[in-house]
Write an enzyme that holds these catalytic residues in place. Sequence first.
Site, PDB file in Angstrom:
ATOM      1  N   CYS A 115      -6.471  53.849-101.428  1.00  0.00           N
ATOM      2  CA  CYS A 115      -5.940  52.451-101.549  1.00  0.00           C
ATOM      3  C   CYS A 115      -6.060  52.137-103.091  1.00  0.00           C
ATOM      4  O   CYS A 115      -5.632  51.098-103.514  1.00  0.00           O
ATOM      5  CB  CYS A 115      -7.289  51.610-101.138  1.00  0.00           C
ATOM      6  SG  CYS A 115      -7.733  52.093 -99.557  1.00  0.00           S
ATOM      7  N   HIS A 172     -10.736  43.505-105.535  1.00  0.00           N
ATOM      8  CA  HIS A 172      -9.965  44.614-104.350  1.00  0.00           C
ATOM      9  C   HIS A 172     -10.492  43.559-103.063  1.00  0.00           C
ATOM     10  O   HIS A 172      -9.745  43.577-102.338  1.00  0.00           O
ATOM     11  CB  HIS A 172     -10.875  45.988-104.578  1.00  0.00           C
ATOM     12  CG  HIS A 172     -10.421  46.895-103.510  1.00  0.00           C
ATOM     13  ND1 HIS A 172      -9.091  47.269-103.452  1.00  0.00           N
ATOM     14  CD2 HIS A 172     -10.856  47.671-102.556  1.00  0.00           C
ATOM     15  CE1 HIS A 172      -8.799  47.965-102.471  1.00  0.00           C
ATOM     16  NE2 HIS A 172     -10.104  48.423-102.148  1.00  0.00           N
ATOM     17  N   HIS A 177      -5.423  44.088 -96.024  1.00  0.00           N
ATOM     18  CA  HIS A 177      -5.325  45.366 -97.162  1.00  0.00           C
ATOM     19  C   HIS A 177      -4.214  46.254 -96.982  1.00  0.00           C
ATOM     20  O   HIS A 177      -4.151  46.951 -96.052  1.00  0.00           O
ATOM     21  CB  HIS A 177      -6.640  46.004 -96.800  1.00  0.00           C
ATOM     22  CG  HIS A 177      -7.199  47.039 -97.858  1.00  0.00           C
ATOM     23  ND1 HIS A 177      -6.305  47.318 -99.033  1.00  0.00           N
ATOM     24  CD2 HIS A 177      -7.843  48.019 -97.897  1.00  0.00           C
ATOM     25  CE1 HIS A 177      -6.900  48.405 -99.648  1.00  0.00           C
ATOM     26  NE2 HIS A 177      -7.750  48.852 -99.114  1.00  0.00           N
TER      27      HIS A 177
END
Lengths: 425, 293
Positions: free
Chosen positions: A185, A318, A353
């Site tokens: 990620c 994040h 995400h």
Amino acid sequence: MARMVGAKRIDSKPVDSKAVDDGVYVIGVGAVSAAGFTAEDCASAMRKGTRTFIAPLQYLDSVLELPVGEVRMSSKCLAEYVRVSSSRVSRTALLGIIAAREAMQLNPWYQTSHNIPFGFFSGNSVGGMDLSEVFWQASRENPRGGDVGMLRMHTPGSVTDAIADYLEEELDYELALSTTVSTACSAAGNAIMMAARMIQSGQLGLALAGGTDSLCKFTLNGFNSLRILDKDVCRPFDAGRNGLNLGEGAGYLLLASSYVVKNMTRAPYCKLTGWGNANEAYHQTASTPEGIGPGLAMTAALEKSGLAPSDISFINTHGTGTSVNDLAESNAMLRVFDGKVPPFSSMKSVIGHTLGASEGIEAALMCLALKDNDSSFLSTRNFSNPIPETGLRPYDGAEPIDLKNIMSSAYGFSGNCSSLIFSRL
Amino acid sequence: MIGKFKFVPEQPLYIRKAVHLCPDGIGENGIHTVQEPDYKEILTDANLRRRMGRLLKMSSYAGLKTLEGIPSEDVRGIITYTGVGLIVDTIKFADNLLDNNEDMLNPSPFMQSTFNTVSGYIALLKQIRAYNTTYVQGAEGLLSAILDAYTLSETGGVLIGGFDEVSESIAGIKSALQLYPHGKKKLWPAGEGCGFMYVSREGTDDDVRLECITSAKYPLAKWLRYRSEDVKKAGVIKCSEFVPRIGAFESMMSVVLSICVGHIDYGYVHVIDDVNAGGLQCLISRKKQCGRF
């Protein structure tokens, strides 16, 4: 033809006394996500106050009933949209092409005729898994069936190659090199960082950097097996947060050296002033409660930029909405900013995400915000109560922020943490 | 993809240490597979060893072996590269997904399927919180890793590693995709291995130096003619020479380089990856006779 430039000699002082500007500028941005097909589309959709683009699965064929941030177009239509005819081009590459095309806001003739060494750095985690799944399914039904050619785009590198080919063949740029970062990620963050260092060291004059990822059964089931997916729209930094929603998309920044910027008529978006990378060395998929890794990345980025924590006017977190991430990140912010955490926000409840693409998309939007000093689309959606341990409340959009320096972070599996700082010009 | 990019470090870049694991010809299973070492002395945690997949164990072992005797605080970064990553776990999870119709899946193979698992594990096992990244750009990933390592720090060193694995089904897929063609309609057999190097801008003439790295398509021989007499005498080593022993795979240059680093006595060696489509070539040297051979 790309110019061959050796790394700048660091032990010797520059020959002339004039200070060398080794700044890294953002001169173009591109993004595609569930919120829209260009960076401006995404920003204006959020500006209008749309609560979320996370919705039940529409295009991905899966039995799981989970909400996701899907780009609203089938792969077939995406291919037509960018005029790619082959059925063997992954959705990941198609999304990447859309964002890359938008970000290339520089005349290809200028790049090639001035021999500006141009690099492409793409962050990616799933590669062409969407096509691999088609093959696996078919070969299961019939061991000799299925088109094995579908596996040609299995790796992230081959997705990057497809986008690089598009840049060269359709858009007429000439690449000195292109490569793929795959740190889960945080991939796009690390790709942007590497590109910036290549520009700063004089190896490249121009770099397209960011990331792309598409939804597939593999990741959806992977995250589902880890039990960290929310069955509803995620709630970043909320006391009742219950997991993340996956999304898809792509986002790239066109970075340039001061030399290239000097010869441009249009003003750059902003400057990339800081970057930091750290590994938490703690657990493969989880973060320490105190957020050691995120804290190290943020501190390293601040050090690189030469800014004090108090100079940061906004943090794009994040903020995935998982119990572990949001607590760790909050604690890291409290520590790095010595209790005085600047306004911060998470886009995950709007677009989901987007894994390896997340920092690419979000950094592109941060550069847009800095260009116009516009904080109107940065608020966190779906938040009600702060995490009791920290008491931190994300930005609600009530008061505009004077954006000077924005920190943007992404953390991934295997402890990979990255942090970037963008500064208004 | 590499255009005409050629990397010649202005300051010397030393390969201080290199460790590799590779097959020794074709095994009983008919493919080039690594004879696994006894991991116990390096990977001490038995529970962890059980959880780790085969390639993860091999590459963590090689990485840790390379870092042996190097203080962790000197390590400025861990950079890995791979062609297809931890593909056995990837296929295992994809199979489970289809077998169980997306229900009740074991997350372990998914967690280990990400490409940065190896760099993350080495960091975890050595508690190295420094810079950490992974490139997945086939054979070209090595150039990215070296560029990255060179610009990362003037002091200390960086661990660079390449890794890839093979199984019977992967060998079958690679041959169906005709990944390593040579000659007329012939294919190299797929192999596996991992090679790790500790590179640094600090070193002595006793160390091997990396002089240049670029795409194998670049006419380096022409460029070499303009260099010194010694360079002209550079021995040429081709990756294809190693295929009968280790098989063909994306990150094989890391293994071949490691073998060359162990065998270069004095002078220059020109290593060429003529197996992979995006193969690299590099020039390494040792300035002072090491006298070991």
